[in-house]
Design a protein around this motif. Structure first.
Motif, PDB file in Angstrom:
ATOM      1  N   LEU A 285     -22.287   9.372  11.380  1.00 19.68           N
ATOM      2  CA  LEU A 285     -23.011  10.613  11.667  1.00 19.68           C
ATOM      3  C   LEU A 285     -24.207  10.357  12.573  1.00 19.68           C
ATOM      4  N   TYR A 286     -24.872   9.228  12.390  1.00 17.10           N
ATOM      5  CA  TYR A 286     -25.989   8.883  13.276  1.00 17.10           C
ATOM      6  C   TYR A 286     -25.515   8.692  14.709  1.00 17.10           C
ATOM      7  N   VAL A 287     -24.320   8.126  14.866  1.00 21.36           N
ATOM      8  CA  VAL A 287     -23.751   7.951  16.204  1.00 21.36           C
ATOM      9  C   VAL A 287     -23.469   9.312  16.831  1.00 21.36           C
ATOM     10  N   LEU A 288     -22.896  10.237  16.048  1.00 20.98           N
ATOM     11  CA  LEU A 288     -22.629  11.585  16.561  1.00 20.98           C
ATOM     12  C   LEU A 288     -23.912  12.282  16.992  1.00 20.98           C
ATOM     13  N   ARG A 289     -24.960  12.104  16.181  1.00 23.44           N
ATOM     14  CA  ARG A 289     -26.216  12.776  16.476  1.00 23.44           C
ATOM     15  C   ARG A 289     -26.800  12.315  17.812  1.00 23.44           C
ATOM     16  N   SER A 290     -26.583  11.044  18.128  1.00 27.67           N
ATOM     17  CA  SER A 290     -27.162  10.498  19.367  1.00 27.67           C
ATOM     18  C   SER A 290     -26.225  10.658  20.569  1.00 27.67           C
ATOM     19  N   THR A 291     -25.019  11.131  20.337  1.00 23.43           N
ATOM     20  CA  THR A 291     -24.062  11.275  21.451  1.00 23.43           C
ATOM     21  C   THR A 291     -23.605  12.724  21.602  1.00 23.43           C
ATOM     22  N   SER A 292     -22.480  13.058  20.994  1.00 29.99           N
ATOM     23  CA  SER A 292     -21.863  14.368  21.219  1.00 29.99           C
ATOM     24  C   SER A 292     -22.660  15.523  20.627  1.00 29.99           C
ATOM     25  N   HIS A 293     -23.538  15.249  19.637  1.00 28.11           N
ATOM     26  CA  HIS A 293     -24.288  16.322  19.003  1.00 28.11           C
ATOM     27  C   HIS A 293     -25.788  16.230  19.298  1.00 28.11           C
ATOM     28  N   ARG A 294     -26.111  15.577  20.397  1.00 29.17           N
ATOM     29  CA  ARG A 294     -27.533  15.392  20.679  1.00 29.17           C
ATOM     30  C   ARG A 294     -28.222  16.679  21.110  1.00 29.17           C
ATOM     31  N   ASP A 295     -27.435  17.673  21.580  1.00 29.17           N
ATOM     32  CA  ASP A 295     -28.023  18.927  22.031  1.00 29.17           C
ATOM     33  C   ASP A 295     -28.180  19.946  20.896  1.00 29.17           C
ATOM     34  N   TRP A 296     -27.745  19.575  19.681  1.00 29.73           N
ATOM     35  CA  TRP A 296     -27.864  20.520  18.561  1.00 29.73           C
ATOM     36  C   TRP A 296     -29.319  20.612  18.103  1.00 29.73           C
ATOM     37  N   SER A 297     -29.645  21.784  17.625  1.00 27.25           N
ATOM     38  CA  SER A 297     -30.986  21.949  17.077  1.00 27.25           C
ATOM     39  C   SER A 297     -31.074  21.210  15.725  1.00 27.25           C
ATOM     40  N   SER A 298     -32.291  20.990  15.294  1.00 29.45           N
ATOM     41  CA  SER A 298     -32.490  20.285  14.014  1.00 29.45           C
ATOM     42  C   SER A 298     -31.863  21.044  12.853  1.00 29.45           C
ATOM     43  N   GLN A 299     -31.969  22.372  12.888  1.00 23.46           N
ATOM     44  CA  GLN A 299     -31.390  23.172  11.813  1.00 23.46           C
ATOM     45  C   GLN A 299     -29.872  23.061  11.810  1.00 23.46           C
ATOM     46  N   GLU A 300     -29.258  23.125  12.999  1.00 22.82           N
ATOM     47  CA  GLU A 300     -27.805  23.013  13.079  1.00 22.82           C
ATOM     48  C   GLU A 300     -27.338  21.622  12.613  1.00 22.82           C
ATOM     49  N   TRP A 301     -28.056  20.606  13.049  1.00 21.30           N
ATOM     50  CA  TRP A 301     -27.652  19.240  12.668  1.00 21.30           C
ATOM     51  C   TRP A 301     -27.822  18.988  11.168  1.00 21.30           C
ATOM     52  N   ASN A 302     -28.943  19.410  10.628  1.00 17.71           N
ATOM     53  CA  ASN A 302     -29.165  19.191   9.199  1.00 17.71           C
ATOM     54  C   ASN A 302     -28.113  19.900   8.361  1.00 17.71           C
ATOM     55  N   SER A 303     -27.736  21.104   8.748  1.00 16.67           N
ATOM     56  CA  SER A 303     -26.703  21.837   8.025  1.00 16.67           C
ATOM     57  C   SER A 303     -25.362  21.110   8.120  1.00 16.67           C
ATOM     58  N   TYR A 304     -25.023  20.629   9.313  1.00 13.18           N
ATOM     59  CA  TYR A 304     -23.767  19.899   9.501  1.00 13.18           C
ATOM     60  C   TYR A 304     -23.775  18.583   8.715  1.00 13.18           C
ATOM     61  N   TYR A 305     -24.899  17.870   8.747  1.00 18.20           N
ATOM     62  CA  TYR A 305     -25.026  16.580   8.060  1.00 18.20           C
ATOM     63  C   TYR A 305     -24.858  16.743   6.536  1.00 18.20           C
ATOM     64  N   GLN A 306     -25.549  17.727   5.964  1.00 17.20           N
ATOM     65  CA  GLN A 306     -25.457  17.958   4.528  1.00 17.20           C
ATOM     66  C   GLN A 306     -24.052  18.374   4.121  1.00 17.20           C
ATOM     67  N   GLN A 307     -23.384  19.127   4.966  1.00 17.37           N
ATOM     68  CA  GLN A 307     -22.025  19.546   4.656  1.00 17.37           C
ATOM     69  C   GLN A 307     -21.067  18.362   4.644  1.00 17.37           C
ATOM     70  N   GLN A 308     -21.243  17.433   5.589  1.00 18.73           N
ATOM     71  CA  GLN A 308     -20.391  16.243   5.656  1.00 18.73           C
ATOM     72  C   GLN A 308     -20.595  15.353   4.415  1.00 18.73           C
ATOM     73  N   ILE A 309     -21.845  15.187   4.014  1.00 17.45           N
ATOM     74  CA  ILE A 309     -22.147  14.377   2.823  1.00 17.45           C
ATOM     75  C   ILE A 309     -21.565  15.032   1.570  1.00 17.45           C
ATOM     76  N   TYR A 310     -21.720  16.347   1.455  1.00 17.01           N
ATOM     77  CA  TYR A 310     -21.197  17.069   0.296  1.00 17.01           C
ATOM     78  C   TYR A 310     -19.678  16.970   0.222  1.00 17.01           C
ATOM     79  N   SER A 311     -19.015  17.135   1.363  1.00 18.35           N
ATOM     80  CA  SER A 311     -17.545  17.062   1.396  1.00 18.35           C
ATOM     81  C   SER A 311     -17.060  15.670   0.997  1.00 18.35           C
ATOM     82  N   PHE A 312     -17.783  14.638   1.441  1.00 20.61           N
ATOM     83  CA  PHE A 312     -17.403  13.266   1.081  1.00 20.61           C
ATOM     84  C   PHE A 312     -17.510  13.048  -0.429  1.00 20.61           C
TER      85      PHE A 312
END
Length: 318
Positions: A285-312
């Motif tokens: 996820l850190y790699v995604l944040r620095s590459t393909s998702h670097r243009d996302w806002s903090s709110q969008e990224w935090n929501s996506y990150y928490q969802q990925q952790i919850y799903s796992f």
């Protein structure tokens, strides 16, 4: 003629008197039901001392009086106690005498039955207990490296507060600490000699099984396991456990322990796998944040990150 008239007058007078008495004394009658309640006549007899004594014997009255304090027996009992039992008896003495509001009287009785050391312990027990709690809470055991130094600090602190009777008061703790000191030496022996050294250690402490919490064969096994050095290989560890089980456990106990150890091992493996996979997910996820998702806002990224952790987590523990 006059005599006849006199006889007639006397007859009339007697008749009038008889009628008068019959009207003044009504006849009492009882129905069958009322008659049952009429008690039979009580035989009169003189009251003697034996009758009074019988009445006293057969009559009991409640009393709030406490049993008398046997100070001689208590003093003799106190001198024979040690460890946790001694502490319990001291606590009970003060609880009961305070409830009865007669501590001073009981202490006066005991002063002639106890030596000065024992009387001072009993007399000042509440103050000494409070002082010991304070000393114990500030004892720097965690900052002391060696076990031997820790034991020495404990002994010195106990002597400082409780005086000459400290060894008798803390006989349980001191025995356990001294055993731990002796047991620490077997961690330095070869793996093949561990069991023989452990059995020799128990023989040296024969009679102290209850203090060491090793009063059954199963507890002797558990105590041995707790003393195993941490640098054993899996093969050495399994060999020692098998030898100990053959000595201290029956077949059913050995099977139960084996099943429990397998369960614990599976749980430990599950926890290790979880943390490993979670770390891998976070890294990706850190790699995604620095590459393909670097243009996302903090709110969008935090929501996506928490969802990925919850799903796992939901998928892992399903």
């Amino acid at each position: 003629m006059q005599r006849a008239i006199l006889i007639i007058m006397l007859t009339i007078l007697v008749s009038m008197v008889g009628y008068s008495w019959s009207t003044k004394e009504p006849k009492t009658t009882y129905s069958s039901a009322e008659y049952e309640h009429v008690s039979a006549p009580i035989e009169e007899r003189p009251v003697t001392i034996s009758h009074i004594d019988d009445n006293r014997t057969n009559t009991s009255y409640p009393t709030d009086e406490a049993e008398p304090f046997d100070h001689v027996a208590f003093a003799e009992q106190l001198l024979d106690l040690e460890g946790k039992t001694l502490f319990s008896t001291l606590n009970q003495f003060w609880a009961l005498c305070q409830k009865a509001s007669n501590c001073r009287e009981q202490l006066t009785l005991l002063q002639d039955e106890l030596s000065s050391e024992w009387f001072e312990l009993l007399n000042h027990y509440s103050t000494l207990s409070a002082e010991w709690k304070s000393v114990e809470s500030t004892m720097p055991l965690e900052s002391i490296e060696t076990l031997e130094e820790k034991v020495n600090v404990f002994k010195q602190s106990a002597l400082q507060v409780w005086g000459e009777l400290a060894p008798q008061l803390f006989s349980d703790q001191l025995a356990h600490l001294n055993f731990t000191l002796s047991a620490s030496l077997i961690k330095e022996v070869e793996a093949t000699e561990f069991v023989s050294h452990y059995r020799n250690l128990l023989m040296e402490w024969d009679g102290q099984d209850e203090v060491l919490n090793a009063d059954t064969a199963a507890r002797k096994y558990e105590l041995a396991i707790s003393l195993l050095p941490s640098n054993l290989s899996p093969t050495e560890l399994a060999s020692i456990k098998t030898e100990l089980q053959e000595i201290y456990l029956d077949e059913a106990q050995a099977n139960n322990i084996m099943a429990r150890e397998q369960q614990v091992a599976q749980q430990q493996q599950t926890v290790a796998t979880y943390h490993e996979q979670l770390a891998q997910l976070r890294s990706s996820l850190y790699v995604l944040r620095s590459t393909s998702h670097r243009d996302w806002s903090s709110q969008e990224w935090n929501s996506y990150y928490q969802q990925q952790i919850y799903s796992f987590r939901e998928s892992f523990f399903k």
